[in-house]
Design a protein around this motif. Structure first.
Motif, short mmCIF file in Angstrom:
data_model
loop_
_atom_site.label_atom_id
_atom_site.label_comp_id
_atom_site.label_asym_id
_atom_site.label_seq_id
_atom_site.Cartn_x
_atom_site.Cartn_y
_atom_site.Cartn_z
N THR A 288 10.04 -6.31 51.21
CA THR A 288 8.91 -5.42 51.43
C THR A 288 9.19 -4.03 50.88
OG1 THR A 288 8.18 -6.61 53.40
CG2 THR A 288 7.51 -4.30 53.22
N GLU A 289 10.39 -3.54 51.12
CA GLU A 289 10.75 -2.21 50.62
C GLU A 289 10.68 -2.16 49.10
OE1 GLU A 289 14.02 1.22 51.71
OE2 GLU A 289 14.57 -0.88 51.98
N ILE A 290 11.13 -3.21 48.44
CA ILE A 290 11.07 -3.26 46.98
C ILE A 290 9.62 -3.27 46.50
CG2 ILE A 290 11.56 -4.70 44.95
CD1 ILE A 290 14.11 -5.63 46.46
N VAL A 291 8.79 -4.11 47.12
CA VAL A 291 7.39 -4.22 46.73
C VAL A 291 6.67 -2.89 46.91
CG1 VAL A 291 5.17 -5.27 47.33
CG2 VAL A 291 7.20 -6.70 47.12
N GLU A 292 6.91 -2.21 48.02
CA GLU A 292 6.24 -0.94 48.26
C GLU A 292 6.73 0.15 47.32
OE1 GLU A 292 6.20 0.07 52.41
OE2 GLU A 292 4.90 -1.62 52.92
N GLN A 293 7.99 0.10 46.95
CA GLN A 293 8.50 1.05 45.96
C GLN A 293 7.86 0.83 44.59
OE1 GLN A 293 12.74 0.45 46.01
NE2 GLN A 293 13.04 1.57 47.95
N SER B 57 0.18 1.92 42.36
CA SER B 57 -0.81 0.98 41.81
C SER B 57 -2.23 1.26 42.27
CB SER B 57 -0.44 -0.46 42.21
OG SER B 57 -0.61 -0.63 43.60
N ALA B 58 -2.39 2.04 43.36
CA ALA B 58 -3.70 2.31 43.95
C ALA B 58 -4.36 1.07 44.52
CB ALA B 58 -4.63 2.99 42.95
N ALA B 59 -3.60 0.00 44.70
CA ALA B 59 -4.15 -1.23 45.30
C ALA B 59 -4.45 -0.99 46.77
CB ALA B 59 -3.17 -2.38 45.14
N PHE B 60 -5.36 -1.79 47.32
CA PHE B 60 -5.73 -1.67 48.73
C PHE B 60 -4.55 -2.03 49.63
CE2 PHE B 60 -7.34 -3.78 52.62
CZ PHE B 60 -8.11 -2.75 53.15
N GLN B 61 -3.82 -3.09 49.27
CA GLN B 61 -2.70 -3.54 50.09
C GLN B 61 -1.73 -4.34 49.22
OE1 GLN B 61 -3.95 -5.54 53.62
NE2 GLN B 61 -1.92 -5.78 54.47
N TYR B 62 -0.44 -4.20 49.49
CA TYR B 62 0.57 -4.97 48.77
C TYR B 62 1.70 -5.28 49.74
CZ TYR B 62 1.28 0.05 47.96
OH TYR B 62 1.33 1.42 48.10
N VAL C 150 7.03 -14.43 48.13
CA VAL C 150 5.74 -14.29 47.46
C VAL C 150 5.31 -12.83 47.53
CG1 VAL C 150 3.29 -14.92 47.49
CG2 VAL C 150 5.03 -16.63 48.03
N VAL C 151 4.90 -12.29 46.40
CA VAL C 151 4.36 -10.94 46.35
C VAL C 151 2.84 -11.04 46.32
CG1 VAL C 151 4.18 -8.81 45.00
CG2 VAL C 151 6.37 -10.03 45.16
N ARG C 152 2.19 -10.23 47.14
CA ARG C 152 0.72 -10.23 47.19
C ARG C 152 0.22 -8.79 47.07
NH1 ARG C 152 -3.75 -13.00 47.73
NH2 ARG C 152 -5.20 -12.97 49.50
N SER C 153 -0.74 -8.58 46.18
CA SER C 153 -1.37 -7.27 46.02
C SER C 153 -2.86 -7.50 45.83
CB SER C 153 -0.79 -6.52 44.81
OG SER C 153 -1.43 -5.27 44.64
N VAL C 154 -3.69 -6.80 46.62
CA VAL C 154 -5.13 -7.09 46.58
C VAL C 154 -5.96 -5.81 46.47
CG1 VAL C 154 -4.89 -9.23 47.89
CG2 VAL C 154 -5.35 -7.07 49.10
N GLU C 155 -7.18 -6.00 45.94
CA GLU C 155 -8.18 -4.95 45.87
C GLU C 155 -9.26 -5.25 46.91
OE1 GLU C 155 -7.56 -2.48 43.78
OE2 GLU C 155 -5.77 -3.61 43.18
N SER C 156 -9.61 -4.24 47.71
CA SER C 156 -10.63 -4.41 48.73
C SER C 156 -11.07 -3.04 49.20
CB SER C 156 -10.09 -5.23 49.91
OG SER C 156 -11.08 -5.43 50.89
N THR C 157 -12.16 -2.99 49.98
CA THR C 157 -12.58 -1.74 50.61
C THR C 157 -12.50 -1.82 52.13
OG1 THR C 157 -14.91 -2.45 50.56
CG2 THR C 157 -14.12 -1.10 48.71
N ASP C 158 -12.73 -3.02 52.66
CA ASP C 158 -12.78 -3.15 54.12
C ASP C 158 -12.04 -4.37 54.64
OD1 ASP C 158 -14.40 -5.24 53.36
OD2 ASP C 158 -16.27 -4.23 53.91
N ALA C 159 -11.32 -5.07 53.79
CA ALA C 159 -10.51 -6.24 54.16
C ALA C 159 -11.34 -7.48 54.47
CB ALA C 159 -9.57 -5.95 55.34
N ARG C 160 -12.66 -7.41 54.38
CA ARG C 160 -13.47 -8.60 54.61
C ARG C 160 -13.38 -9.55 53.42
NH1 ARG C 160 -19.36 -6.64 56.12
NH2 ARG C 160 -18.81 -5.05 54.57
#
Length: 311
Positions: free
Chosen positions: A218-223, A228-233, A257-267
């Motif tokens: 997690t620390e590596i992914v967040e670094q 990236s300006a992604a909603f969540q990673y 597994v690395v996950r990075s997503v684009e969203s505004t409200d998580a729906r």
């Protein structure tokens, strides 16, 4: 939305509801709980007791970092070490709903219930947002902070009344209110992090060793994705292994597994289209720096059909 009216309305409602009593809240450091803490503190001052419960499931250095950040805003936060209680409750569990239930029950019935009794608080301020309620009621996944919506009488079960100042807001609204209150950017812009924390990013049993693995990933992914300006990673540890080679030796290693997503409200959410060079560096770092990991994958699945988190 009218942030000023929202803030003034919630502060007034908290004051009116709590009256001369004492309230308590558990701060996780996420944007929702951070906003609730600030609103509660403005409404009640010293009559709001704020605790940070270290459940062994947080990111590297997170408990003390959150306590220090709120100290700079003159909001005292008590750090409570409850690691063993949560790890004992999770021992042997692999089913996602059982894991979530164990965390919820340990938090409310044991750790937090004890703190509430010690504080004589009659009210709990909760960072529940609208998306939490919708996903739980719809049966998509049980959010750890949903109680009354599931028919749980908190006064009868736990001995206190729950107040949910953010229950009409979505994540983007919460951030907007945080900025209106001039909260630090590291709070208002912080990527979403679930209440059950890293337990939602371990498929299978949660142990200290598996937590150490996903915490380092997690620390590596967040670094690497912080710009990236992604909603969540996030990083996820699967409950499986795959053959690899390390130091010229066969390794039957773990899979991240690395996950990075684009969203505004998580729906809804879509996978971030990361540059190949960025993905390549992520993979290189994860398999080189995290012990016993031989594979690193990137998840392209949108929400729906997947949820953002894995558990």
């Amino acid at each position: 939305m009218d942030c000023r009216s929202f803030v003034e309305g919630q502060i007034a409602e908290i004051r009116q509801t709590v009256g001369d009593a004492t309230a308590i809240n558990a701060l996780s450091g996420g944007v929702d709980s951070s906003l609730v803490t600030v609103l509660g503190h403005r409404a009640l001052g010293d009559r709001l007791k704020t605790v940070f419960i270290d459940n062994a499931l947080m990111r590297e250095g997170e408990p003390q970092m959150v306590v220090d950040a709120f100290g700079k805003m003159d909001i005292p936060v008590e750090l409570v070490d409850s690691q063993e209680e949560f790890l004992s409750a999770l021992a042997g569990l692999t089913d996602p709903e059982q894991k979530r239930h164990a965390i919820t029950d340990t938090f409310y019935s044991k750790v937090f219930g004890r703190l509430v009794k010690e504080s004589d608080a009659k009210f709990l301020l909760h960072g529940t947002i609208l998306t939490d309620i919708e996903e739980t009621v719809a049966g998509i996944k049980r959010q750890h902070n949903i109680l009354s919506q599931l028919g749980i009488d908190t006064e009868e079960t736990y001995g206190y009344t729950v107040l949910e100042p953010l229950k009409t807001l979505r994540k983007d609204d919460v951030r907007e209110v945080c900025r209106h209150l001039d909260m630090p950017a590291e709070m208002s812009d912080r990527i979403p992090f679930p209440g059950p924390a890293l337990a939602t990013r371990i498929v299978g049993e949660v142990t200290r060793q598996r937590l150490a693995t996903v915490r380092q990933a997690t620390e590596i992914v967040e670094q690497e994705l912080g710009d990236s300006a992604a909603f969540q990673y996030l990083a996820v540890l699967l409950n499986d292994r795959a053959t690899g080679i390390r130091d010229n030796q066969r390794q039957f290693g773990q899979i991240i597994v690395v996950r990075s997503v684009e969203s505004t409200d998580a729906r809804t959410a879509t996978a971030t289209e990361l540059p190949w060079a960025k993905l390549h560096r992520l993979c290189e770092r994860v398999v080189a720096e995290v012990p016993d990991v031989s594979r690193c994958l990137y998840d392209l699945t949108p929400k729906p059909p997947a949820t953002i988190e894995y558990v």
